[in-house]
Design a protein around this motif. Sequence first.
Motif, PDB file in Angstrom:
ATOM      1  N   THR A 135       0.830  -1.206   0.000  1.00  0.00           N
ATOM      2  CA  THR A 135       0.000   0.000   0.000  1.00  0.00           C
ATOM      3  C   THR A 135       0.862   1.253   0.000  1.00  0.00           C
ATOM      4  OG1 THR A 135      -1.751  -1.157   1.204  1.00  0.00           O
ATOM      5  CG2 THR A 135      -1.794   1.240   1.249  1.00  0.00           C
ATOM      6  N   ARG A 136       1.940   1.240   0.790  1.00  0.00           N
ATOM      7  CA  ARG A 136       2.835   2.401   0.829  1.00  0.00           C
ATOM      8  C   ARG A 136       3.501   2.624  -0.533  1.00  0.00           C
ATOM      9  NH1 ARG A 136       4.099   0.217   5.995  1.00  0.00           N
ATOM     10  NH2 ARG A 136       6.033  -0.708   5.226  1.00  0.00           N
ATOM     11  N   ILE A 137       3.884   1.521  -1.202  1.00  0.00           N
ATOM     12  CA  ILE A 137       4.499   1.650  -2.525  1.00  0.00           C
ATOM     13  C   ILE A 137       3.497   2.215  -3.518  1.00  0.00           C
ATOM     14  CG2 ILE A 137       5.473   0.340  -4.453  1.00  0.00           C
ATOM     15  CD1 ILE A 137       6.698  -1.570  -2.431  1.00  0.00           C
ATOM     16  N   THR A 138       2.251   1.678  -3.488  1.00  0.00           N
ATOM     17  CA  THR A 138       1.217   2.146  -4.405  1.00  0.00           C
ATOM     18  C   THR A 138       0.932   3.626  -4.194  1.00  0.00           C
ATOM     19  OG1 THR A 138       0.202  -0.062  -4.382  1.00  0.00           O
ATOM     20  CG2 THR A 138      -1.135   1.762  -5.198  1.00  0.00           C
ATOM     21  N   ASN A 139       0.801   4.034  -2.941  1.00  0.00           N
ATOM     22  CA  ASN A 139       0.520   5.446  -2.652  1.00  0.00           C
ATOM     23  C   ASN A 139       1.668   6.345  -3.084  1.00  0.00           C
ATOM     24  OD1 ASN A 139      -1.958   4.773  -1.538  1.00  0.00           O
ATOM     25  ND2 ASN A 139      -1.157   4.647   0.548  1.00  0.00           N
ATOM     26  N   ALA A 140       2.903   5.827  -3.019  1.00  0.00           N
ATOM     27  CA  ALA A 140       4.054   6.629  -3.448  1.00  0.00           C
ATOM     28  C   ALA A 140       4.054   6.838  -4.958  1.00  0.00           C
ATOM     29  CB  ALA A 140       5.348   5.938  -3.010  1.00  0.00           C
ATOM     30  N   ILE A 141       3.516   5.865  -5.709  1.00  0.00           N
ATOM     31  CA  ILE A 141       3.494   5.963  -7.165  1.00  0.00           C
ATOM     32  C   ILE A 141       2.351   6.844  -7.645  1.00  0.00           C
ATOM     33  CG2 ILE A 141       3.152   4.629  -9.291  1.00  0.00           C
ATOM     34  CD1 ILE A 141       4.620   2.328  -7.934  1.00  0.00           C
ATOM     35  N   LEU A 142       1.208   6.788  -6.960  1.00  0.00           N
ATOM     36  CA  LEU A 142       0.056   7.588  -7.354  1.00  0.00           C
ATOM     37  C   LEU A 142       0.329   9.078  -7.137  1.00  0.00           C
ATOM     38  CD1 LEU A 142      -2.835   5.440  -5.832  1.00  0.00           C
ATOM     39  CD2 LEU A 142      -2.241   5.671  -8.259  1.00  0.00           C
ATOM     40  N   PRO A 143      -0.315   9.944  -7.925  1.00  0.00           N
ATOM     41  CA  PRO A 143      -0.126  11.390  -7.732  1.00  0.00           C
ATOM     42  C   PRO A 143      -0.571  11.820  -6.337  1.00  0.00           C
ATOM     43  CG  PRO A 143      -1.234  10.936  -9.818  1.00  0.00           C
ATOM     44  CD  PRO A 143      -1.195   9.641  -9.069  1.00  0.00           C
ATOM     45  N   SER A 144       0.145  12.771  -5.761  1.00  0.00           N
ATOM     46  CA  SER A 144      -0.195  13.267  -4.441  1.00  0.00           C
ATOM     47  C   SER A 144      -1.539  13.996  -4.492  1.00  0.00           C
ATOM     48  CB  SER A 144       0.888  14.213  -3.936  1.00  0.00           C
ATOM     49  OG  SER A 144       0.494  14.821  -2.733  1.00  0.00           O
ATOM     50  N   LEU A 145      -2.415  13.623  -3.553  1.00  0.00           N
ATOM     51  CA  LEU A 145      -3.741  14.243  -3.535  1.00  0.00           C
ATOM     52  C   LEU A 145      -3.726  15.631  -2.895  1.00  0.00           C
ATOM     53  CD1 LEU A 145      -5.916  11.147  -2.554  1.00  0.00           C
ATOM     54  CD2 LEU A 145      -5.425  12.056  -4.837  1.00  0.00           C
ATOM     55  N   SER A 146      -2.657  15.935  -2.184  1.00  0.00           N
ATOM     56  CA  SER A 146      -2.603  17.241  -1.519  1.00  0.00           C
ATOM     57  C   SER A 146      -2.580  18.386  -2.527  1.00  0.00           C
ATOM     58  CB  SER A 146      -1.373  17.312  -0.608  1.00  0.00           C
ATOM     59  OG  SER A 146      -0.187  17.127  -1.371  1.00  0.00           O
ATOM     60  N   GLY A 147      -2.028  18.129  -3.723  1.00  0.00           N
ATOM     61  CA  GLY A 147      -1.963  19.177  -4.739  1.00  0.00           C
ATOM     62  C   GLY A 147      -3.321  19.554  -5.297  1.00  0.00           C
ATOM     63  N   LEU A 148      -4.330  18.688  -5.140  1.00  0.00           N
ATOM     64  CA  LEU A 148      -5.664  19.008  -5.639  1.00  0.00           C
ATOM     65  C   LEU A 148      -6.253  20.238  -4.945  1.00  0.00           C
ATOM     66  CD1 LEU A 148      -7.498  15.583  -6.131  1.00  0.00           C
ATOM     67  CD2 LEU A 148      -6.973  17.283  -7.883  1.00  0.00           C
ATOM     68  N   LYS A 149      -5.848  20.461  -3.706  1.00  0.00           N
ATOM     69  CA  LYS A 149      -6.393  21.591  -2.963  1.00  0.00           C
ATOM     70  C   LYS A 149      -6.065  22.913  -3.633  1.00  0.00           C
ATOM     71  CE  LYS A 149      -6.270  19.259   1.515  1.00  0.00           C
ATOM     72  NZ  LYS A 149      -5.742  19.300   2.905  1.00  0.00           N
ATOM     73  N   THR A 150      -4.923  22.964  -4.328  1.00  0.00           N
ATOM     74  CA  THR A 150      -4.531  24.198  -5.009  1.00  0.00           C
ATOM     75  C   THR A 150      -5.484  24.508  -6.154  1.00  0.00           C
ATOM     76  OG1 THR A 150      -2.216  23.761  -4.467  1.00  0.00           O
ATOM     77  CG2 THR A 150      -2.654  25.367  -6.220  1.00  0.00           C
ATOM     78  N   HIS A 151      -5.879  23.461  -6.896  1.00  0.00           N
ATOM     79  CA  HIS A 151      -6.737  23.652  -8.062  1.00  0.00           C
ATOM     80  C   HIS A 151      -8.223  23.593  -7.711  1.00  0.00           C
ATOM     81  CE1 HIS A 151      -3.262  23.264 -10.779  1.00  0.00           C
ATOM     82  NE2 HIS A 151      -2.847  22.321  -9.939  1.00  0.00           N
ATOM     83  N   PHE A 152      -8.569  22.794  -6.703  1.00  0.00           N
ATOM     84  CA  PHE A 152      -9.976  22.627  -6.307  1.00  0.00           C
ATOM     85  C   PHE A 152     -10.067  22.723  -4.784  1.00  0.00           C
ATOM     86  CE2 PHE A 152      -9.128  19.933 -10.034  1.00  0.00           C
ATOM     87  CZ  PHE A 152      -9.908  20.594 -10.978  1.00  0.00           C
ATOM     88  N   PRO A 153     -10.080  23.946  -4.251  1.00  0.00           N
ATOM     89  CA  PRO A 153     -10.086  24.114  -2.781  1.00  0.00           C
ATOM     90  C   PRO A 153     -11.295  23.478  -2.099  1.00  0.00           C
ATOM     91  CG  PRO A 153      -9.551  26.179  -3.899  1.00  0.00           C
ATOM     92  CD  PRO A 153     -10.020  25.231  -4.954  1.00  0.00           C
ATOM     93  N   SER A 154     -12.432  23.348  -2.792  1.00  0.00           N
ATOM     94  CA  SER A 154     -13.643  22.832  -2.152  1.00  0.00           C
ATOM     95  C   SER A 154     -13.963  21.399  -2.573  1.00  0.00           C
ATOM     96  CB  SER A 154     -14.843  23.738  -2.490  1.00  0.00           C
ATOM     97  OG  SER A 154     -15.067  23.783  -3.896  1.00  0.00           O
ATOM     98  N   HIS A 155     -12.994  20.676  -3.062  1.00  0.00           N
ATOM     99  CA  HIS A 155     -13.260  19.297  -3.505  1.00  0.00           C
ATOM    100  C   HIS A 155     -13.374  18.363  -2.294  1.00  0.00           C
ATOM    101  CE1 HIS A 155      -9.045  18.395  -2.568  1.00  0.00           C
ATOM    102  NE2 HIS A 155      -9.357  17.111  -2.701  1.00  0.00           N
TER     103      HIS A 155
END
Length: 324
Positions: A135-155
Amino acid sequence: LTEITCLHHGTKGSNYLEDCKSSANRGNGPCEQLFENLGELMAGTEVQKTLQFGTETIVDPKWFSASVSQLTSGDGQILISISNITLQKKAELDILNAKEKLQKQVVLKTAELATAKEIVEIRNFEMMDSMRYATRITNAILPSLSGLKTHFPSHFLLTQPLDVLGGDFLWWQTHGNLTIVAAVDCTGHGVPVSMMSIVGTQLLNSIMDLVDWRNPGMALTILNNRLIETLEVGKNKSAVQDGMDIALCVIDHQLNKLHVAGAYRPIYYSDKEGNLKEIRGNVFSIGGATSDYAKSFDSHDIDITEGMMVYLGSDGYQSQFGGP
């Protein structure tokens, strides 16, 4: 013993009593107890005694029950009633031996089960530890979700995998004036579906500069062909038959447009009046058992209005027990 009368064999003793007397003289406990009881009876200490004793024949042992009573005539005579209880004793011994054997088997089986339980617990811990690491490896490969806040603050994002490893994931990237978001649902569960999510992520990344993302249907078509090539679907019987369902959404910030496409997944959005609308995706997945290069996915364009909400997701939410 001249005054002892045996109910079964007459006055002045019997073979049973002689055997018992000889055994008592040699230290046989039950026989000694019999003659001690005789003394108590003759002394008037006791009125009646009942006990069991056995002969000392090893080849064919016999057991007897002796009921010793003082006669009421007052002349000091003793009445001994002796019964042969050998069959009863053998049955009791057989039951006792069977019980002991069963108890030993229970102890043995309990130990075996305890050992098996310990082995299962160790293997389960190792498996869960491996899955958590995957799971840790998979999450490291997937795009970081924290960056979505910059583009979609209310998502908002709701993700609750059935297992430690899940096959549903959110992928997003930016490309010039475009923000690309995809909700991906890989077929399967556990470790295999985790591997599929990694494959899907890498394939999406690989086509970033190969397509015009304003045409998301074409992007899904190219992704389908890439997945077929990667998994070698149709080339041999052992090829992986898994695939992905995708809801793809592209936001054009310059033209204020929404471009969407779906592979067996719909896209929902609310219009300016707040009405919920649905854009149905194509009725086939990316890859899968029916993979072919002839699949073509459709694109849909929508004007972005103020307050619009767009919803992407896998089938996990509506497939819950109690759902439609």
